[in-house]
Scaffold this active site. Structure first.
Site, mmCIF file in Angstrom:
data_model
loop_
_atom_site.group_PDB
_atom_site.id
_atom_site.type_symbol
_atom_site.label_atom_id
_atom_site.label_comp_id
_atom_site.label_asym_id
_atom_site.label_seq_id
_atom_site.Cartn_x
_atom_site.Cartn_y
_atom_site.Cartn_z
ATOM 1 N N ASP A 483 0.954 -1.134 -0.181
ATOM 2 C CA ASP A 483 -0.035 0.014 0.159
ATOM 3 C C ASP A 483 0.957 1.233 -0.089
ATOM 4 O O ASP A 483 1.940 1.095 0.168
ATOM 5 C CB ASP A 483 -0.821 -0.109 1.270
ATOM 6 N N GLU A 587 -8.211 15.796 6.726
ATOM 7 C CA GLU A 587 -9.086 16.803 7.495
ATOM 8 C C GLU A 587 -8.421 17.732 8.548
ATOM 9 O O GLU A 587 -8.618 18.788 8.453
ATOM 10 C CB GLU A 587 -10.317 16.238 7.933
ATOM 11 N N LYS A 651 -16.580 18.874 -0.747
ATOM 12 C CA LYS A 651 -15.269 18.749 -1.267
ATOM 13 C C LYS A 651 -14.927 17.245 -1.552
ATOM 14 O O LYS A 651 -15.671 16.204 -0.954
ATOM 15 C CB LYS A 651 -14.383 19.083 -0.071
ATOM 16 N N THR A 766 -2.395 1.207 -5.070
ATOM 17 C CA THR A 766 -2.741 2.712 -4.144
ATOM 18 C C THR A 766 -4.229 3.074 -4.756
ATOM 19 O O THR A 766 -4.555 2.806 -5.858
ATOM 20 C CB THR A 766 -1.950 3.589 -4.203
ATOM 21 N N GLY A 767 -4.806 3.769 -3.994
ATOM 22 C CA GLY A 767 -6.125 4.430 -4.503
ATOM 23 C C GLY A 767 -5.745 5.794 -5.030
ATOM 24 O O GLY A 767 -6.957 6.536 -5.217
ATOM 25 N N LYS A 868 -6.890 -5.241 -4.922
ATOM 26 C CA LYS A 868 -5.628 -5.466 -4.389
ATOM 27 C C LYS A 868 -5.671 -7.069 -4.280
ATOM 28 O O LYS A 868 -4.489 -7.610 -4.578
ATOM 29 C CB LYS A 868 -5.365 -4.683 -2.945
ATOM 30 N N ASN A 891 -8.379 -1.351 4.548
ATOM 31 C CA ASN A 891 -8.506 -1.556 3.058
ATOM 32 C C ASN A 891 -7.395 -2.563 2.544
ATOM 33 O O ASN A 891 -7.736 -2.954 1.375
ATOM 34 C CB ASN A 891 -8.717 -0.102 2.223
ATOM 35 N N ASP A 892 -6.318 -2.823 3.422
ATOM 36 C CA ASP A 892 -5.302 -3.799 3.092
ATOM 37 C C ASP A 892 -5.450 -4.948 3.421
ATOM 38 O O ASP A 892 -4.575 -5.984 3.047
ATOM 39 C CB ASP A 892 -4.146 -3.161 3.516
#
EC number: 7.6.2.1
Length: 1184
Positions: A483, A587, A651, A766-767, A868, A891-892
């Site tokens: 990642d 953020e 955003k 990666t995203g 992935k 997410n990994d």
């Protein structure tokens, strides 16, 4: 406008929160262009849903009349989620599928037929009664143990009894016992941990008063009070908090209590309220329930994930909170998710099965030879069997003299001989090997955990070895899947630049540190350099159009977030320090940037926020919040401003935002912003686009009515709420874009370079958007300027197929042009998530594999968590390469579990990756010492230990075989049965375990200096079929020396077989230990004690056995030890037996050295300065 000293509290409202889209991802409000996070959505609705449209119609106008007074409802919308996660919140809760929890009435809640479990937890595998049967059942899953059990059973048959019953069972019992002790100790530790956990106390309401109560005695339906920094004992729905608006913070996640319970004393809730919730499940991001109030007008209020706090979390920034228990003990979400990572087997252990089959074939061959020759001997002496002991056909002692006596015919005797031979030669399959491997892995794990080079001081994190089964796999890795965010980078964001209304503010020359001046509010962490031109524009250009746009831009940054500001006292009483806490580092960076430019977020409640705008406090009412999720890739907030206008700030990622921005409003600004975004991404910055629009009274009323209708629906609630979100986020005006830097972790470029030198391919999944990923690739030395990039970025199946075909053509062309492997053009593949979708949907994986395997680097952008895992699986299925996946977030998890070796980074994104991993550590750079040092050592030691165990036992078996051939194939042994069974368990077991834990073929500095040495594991140089054959040939030669030298010396003497057997026992033990000693590279006192102590221990055991009168061979060793011939024969056996091994070793190391042996000689000859020099190349040692 100034805010009064005490702001009027808004009318609190019930809150509904739904899970985000990806169940495997961690809750984060924003991860820029997505590492595909999973984010929690909060939703507040009006406290009294029965007011319906009338209340809705008047709310907007009342807000206008009240100035800054908040609207009675704050809505937090969920958006699209995956089908699996939506199932829980969209379906109607039928009574048969629901759990009824009566608040503060545990007796009624747990009345039959419910009877929910208490809050005690049990992670142990065994109890006192189940330990022996269950542990034995688990151990006998190993086929080898079943094999030895069958042999022990066969030995109990009178016709097959070679050993005594006790001696035949002892080896198996010893191995089972040692394993059982280890398992019992591990389970005892779990039991102790469970006991400590269950005996912790919590405040539980009993008879209207909160009293201390052990965690284990808490039941569903009881009210529990938790104070700040306490750990939550169970899953609870909040009913009240110390905050007047019902807000509580759990591990920086915002949770809410409903207004209906917030205003009611807890002791009065008994019999007045019931929670109807879903049954226990593992989804930590979802919760579906209804709060039903009894008495008077019955009301049903929806509950969601924002209303439940989970076991194991800590209460933060909240004085106290009271909740009702809905799930306890083993039914809590934390316990349901405590299944651990899937069990993995090392490749060495899998390959070992091949050699075990070869040994089984050798065993069958030896037994068949003995049985066949035994049959031939019986046939040749058939007429002599009448008088032969055990073989005479007639029992002349019987009354009639014609009965048969222990004779079943030649055919039966051949079968008996075969089975007896199997029993005698059984240790050809080493029974102690499995337990030896477990002990060695335990020792290796100890040294990995204690290695200070794997300790991360910044997070106080030690290396964790969560799986003991695959230590040696660390030495054979060929492909690393990593990642990016939080793994290669620090996941600590810093605001760098902005594009506002088409104007680029990224000139470093104009940037300057933030001056405190007369600031009242000082953010605790604010590494922001401000642009002088923007500062001037904000302060003096407020009346210009560009100035208004700049103010709206930073107001959007300060309002469109879920950050919680904490006010701290500093050394200067005139200044207040603000600590911005939140789930998303993005953020935090954006809010800190807004504060640096004068828009300081100083207060947040469930209904409003307070912002210090250029020195003037202003209150903004939060009318609605659509939190970030990985499908929309954006978040939005509806704000009631002090000037009585209602604005929507949004955003998100550029590819998501440009789809909802009105490009016709100002096309020049849109084109300029797109250009700036590309420039920021090329610098490796994470980019966000900010937009807004002002809502009219009709638009706001339409949204609020649609939201209230959707949020109170019991069926299809998720789909309705997604529609509401889609309707409001449209026709936006583009305000600008931001660039955030996520700095690389220390040592990442050097680590990747080392891994590449070691022959390990590094893939980054990666995203982030393509430009950002490529820029980071160059920064971390993953990509180089010499590489030819193959980019596959397709928007359709046909274009994707064509791109793959073109890529294959390019690869083949470059191969044909560069025949020399050293002059080959390096290739890098860059592919995006959309292309992967088309590839996996159209069965083009083979084409992708053909391109990817030809590339030195693969960079996958915009990939989802399951993609992935699919990429890792692509390599696993089509190659034998060892794969390793490393990541830090939820997410990994799928990628980590799919790979052969999974490593979790203990980062800022929680512990999901660590909990699913095989190993865990604090920094990516630790991968270098882990693989190149410990991985190399573990593989080399374990490979040698397995081969040595095979050789050691084969040598002993061949000695027994030669003896059987010289004793009429009767399967009698000169070596005592106790020495036979103790040989592999006691006589020779300890040295090989010690050497496999402590020996080092090369030093740490050499292995790090020359990463090419890691290729020895990739090429399987320490364990392969060729080495196995050499070890077997060596064992045959040494067995011949052990047997025939004493046999020929004593052939015409009157020595008894027991004395000769003792000589053979000592000779074979000494020989195999000297063989081991010759291969030891690094000696220490423990190794000396193990090897030479093992020889002394064998001599003592033989003497003890021969000192027991009831055993065969009584006093034999004492008779033969007194002669000089005994010691001369031992010396002759050692010399003759070791000559071939010594000669082969000398020839191999001096005339045919491999990389390891060359490095070892260099290590001996070079001085310490050369050894530690980091730049010396070792090209002569790099082998393909």
């Amino acid at each position: 406008m100034d805010v009064p000293a005490k702001l009027p509290d808004p009318v609190p409202s019930p809150i509904l929160r739904h899970s985000p889209s990806s169940g495997s991802a961690m809750s984060r409000s924003l991860r820029s262009v997505v590492d595909m996070p999973s984010v929690t959505f909060a939703a507040d609705m009006r406290s009294d849903s029965t007011r319906g449209a009338e209340s809705t119609a008047s709310s907007f106008e009342s807000f206008r009349r009240a100035g800054s007074r908040p609207v009675p409802g704050v809505a937090r919308l969920p958006t699209r989620r995956s089908a699996s996660e939506r199932a829980g919140s969209q379906r109607d809760l039928r009574d048969e599928d629901a759990r009824f929890v009566y608040i503060n009435d545990a007796a009624r809640t747990n009345a039959p037929p419910a009877r929910f479990p208490d809050n005690s937890v049990r992670t142990t595998k065994y109890s006192v009664l189940t330990f022996i049967p269950r542990n034995l059942y688990e151990q006998f899953h190993r086929v080898a143990y079943v094999y030895f059990l069958i042999l022990a059973a066969l030995n109990q048959v009178p016709q097959l009894g070679v050993f005594s019953p006790v001696a035949s069972v002892l080896p198996l019992a010893f191995v089972l016992g040692v394993t059982a002790v280890k398992d019992a100790y591990e389970d005892w530790r779990r039991h102790r941990s469970d006991k400590n956990e269950n005996n912790r106390t919590a405040s539980v309401m009993v008879d209207g008063v909160f009293r201390p109560k052990p965690w284990s005695d808490i039941h569903v339906g009881e009210l529990v009070r938790v104070v700040a920094n306490e750990t939550l004992p169970c899953d609870m729905v909040l009913v009240s908090t110390s905050d007047p608006t019902g807000v509580a913070y759990s591990n920086l996640k915002t949770r809410y209590a409903k207004q209906e319970t917030l205003t009611t004393p807890p002791e009065q809730l008994a019999g007045a309220a019931v929670i109807r919730c879903e049954r226990p499940n593992r989804n930590i991001y979802g919760f579906t329930a209804n709060l039903e109030l009894e008495g008077g007008e019955s009301r049903r209020i929806p509950l969601g994930p924002s209303n439940i706090v989970l076991r194991g979390c800590e209460l933060k920034n909240t004085a106290w909170a009271v909740g009702v228990v809905v799930y306890a003990g083993r039914e809590t979400k934390a316990m349901l998710n405590n299944a651990g990572a899937p069990s993995k087997r090392s490749r060495l252990e899998t390959q070992m099965n091949r050699e075990t089959l070869f040994l089984s074939a050798i065993l069958v061959a030896l037994c068949s030879v003995v049985a066949a020759l035994s049959g031939v001997w019986l046939r040749n002496h058939e007429h002599d069997l009448e008088l032969a002991q055990f073989f005479h056909k007639k029992d002349y002692v019987s009354d009639d003299g014609n009965g048969n006596y222990n004779y079943y015919g030649i055919a039966a005797q051949i079968v008996f001989a075969f089975l007896m031979a199997v029993i005698v030669f059984q240790i050809m399959i080493p029974i102690s090997l499995y337990i030896s491997m477990e002990l060695v892995r335990l020792g290796q794990a100890y040294f990995m955990i204690r290695d200070t080079n794997l300790y991360d001081a910044s997070s106080d994190t030690r290396f964790q070895c969560r799986s003991l089964n695959i230590n040696e796999d660390l030495g054979q890795v060929r492909c690393v899947f990593s990642d990016k965010t939080g793994t290669l980078t620090q996941n600590k964001m810093e605001f760098r630049c902005a594009s506002i209304e088409g104007v680029d503010y990224s000139d470093i020359a104009r940037q300057q540190p933030v001056g405190e001046g007369d600031r009242i509010w000082v953010p605790k962490k604010m590494p922001v350099s401000v642009d002088r031109e923007i500062v001037e524009l904000l302060r003096n250009g407020g009346e210009t159009e560009q100035g208004r746009h700049a103010r709206e831009f930073f107001l959007a940054l300060a309002t469109c977030n879920t950050i919680v500001p904490l006010i701290l006292d500093g050394p200067d009483p005139k200044r207040k320090i603000i600590d911005y806490q939140g789930e998303s580092p993005d953020e935090q960076a954006l809010v800190s940037a807004a504060a640096a430019y004068g828009f300081v977020l100083v207060e947040r409640t469930s209904g409003h926020i307070v912002i210090d705008v250029l020195g003037e406090k202003q209150r903004f009412d939060v009318l609605g919040l659509h939190e970030f999720d990985s499908d929309r890739k954006r978040m939005s907030v509806i704000i009631g401003c002090p000037d009585k206008t209602v604005k929507l700030f949004v955003k998100g990622a550029d590819n998501s935002m440009f789809g909802v921005i009105d490009k016709t409003m100002n096309p020049d600004v849109v084109r300029a912003t797109e250009k700036h975004l590309h420039a920021y991404s090329s610098l490796g910055l994470r980019t966000l686009v900010i937009g807004m629009r002002e809502l009219s009274q009709e638009e706001f009323q339409e949204w609020q009515m649609a939201y209230e209708k959707a949020s109170t629906a019991l069926l299809g609630r998720g789909g309705l709420l997604r529609g509401v979100a889609a309707n409001i986020e449209r026709n936006l005006r583009l305000l600008g874009a931001s660039g955030i830097e996520d700095k690389l972790q220390d040592g990442v470029p050097e680590a990747i370079e080392k891994l590449r030198q070691a022959g390990i391919k590094v893939w980054v999944l990666t995203g982030d958007k393509q430009e950002t990923a490529i820029s980071i690739g160059f920064s971390c030395k993953l990509l180089t300027r010499e590489m030819t990039q193959i980019v596959i970025n397709s928007n359709s199946r046909d274009s994707c197929r064509k791109s793959l075909d073109d890529a294959i053509s390019m690869v083949n062309k470059l191969r044909s042009l560069s025949t020399d492997s050293q002059a080959r053009v390096p290739l890098a593949l860059v592919i995006d998530g959309n292309s992967l979708v088309y590839i996996f949907d159209t069965d083009h994986e083979d084409k992708l594999f053909e391109v990817a395997i030809a590339c030195d680097v693969v960079l996958c952008c915009r990939v989802a968590p399951l993609q992935k895992a699919g990429i890792v699986d692509l390599i696993k299925k089509r190659t034998s390469d060892m794969t390793l996946a490393i990541g830090d977030g939820a997410n990994d998890v799928s990628m980590i579990q799919m790979a052969d070796v999974g490593i979790g980074i203990s980062g800022q994104e929680g512990r999901q990756a660590v909990m699913a991993s095989d190993f865990a550590m604090g920094q990516f750079r630790f991968l270098v010492p882990l693989l190149l040092v410990h991985g190399h050592w573990n593989y080399q030691r374990m490979g040698y230990m397995i081969l040595y165990n095979f050789y050691r036992n084969a040598t002993f078996v061949f000695v027994l075989f030669w003896y059987v051939l010289h004793t009429g194939f009767t399967l009698t042994t000169a070596i005592t049965e106790w020495s036979s069974v103790l040989y592999s368990v006691i006589y020779t077991a300890v040295p090989t375990i010690v050497v496999a834990i402590l020996d080092k073929d090369l030093g740490r500095r050499t292995l790090l200096k020359y990463p090419q040495l890691y290729g020895a594991g990739q090429r399987e140089e320490s364990y392969n079929l060729r080495l196995f054959i050499f070890f077997m040939i060596d064992s045959i030669w040494q067995s011949l020396a052990v047997f025939f030298i004493p046999y020929l010396a004593y052939r015409k003497s009157t020595i008894d077989s027991a004395s000769l057997g003792d000589l053979w026992t000592l000779a074979v033990v000494i020989l195999v230990n000297i063989h081991l000693a010759m291969d030891v590279i690094r000696w220490n006192w423990i190794t000396h004690a193990a090897i030479w102590g093992s020889i002394v221990a064998t001599l003592i055991c033989v003497m003890v056995i021969d000192s027991i009168p009831i055993l065969p061979g009584f006093w034999a060793i004492y008779k033969v030890m007194g002669t000089g011939l005994f010691w001369a024969l031992l010396l002759a056996v050692i010399v003759v037996g070791m000559v071939p091994h010594f000669v082969a070793k000398a020839i191999r190391e001096h005339f045919l050295p491999n990389d390891i042996q060359i490095a070892r000689e260099m290590e001996k000859s070079q001085d310490s300065h050369d050894v530690t020099h980091p730049e010396v190349q070792m090209n002569t040692m790099a082998r393909a």
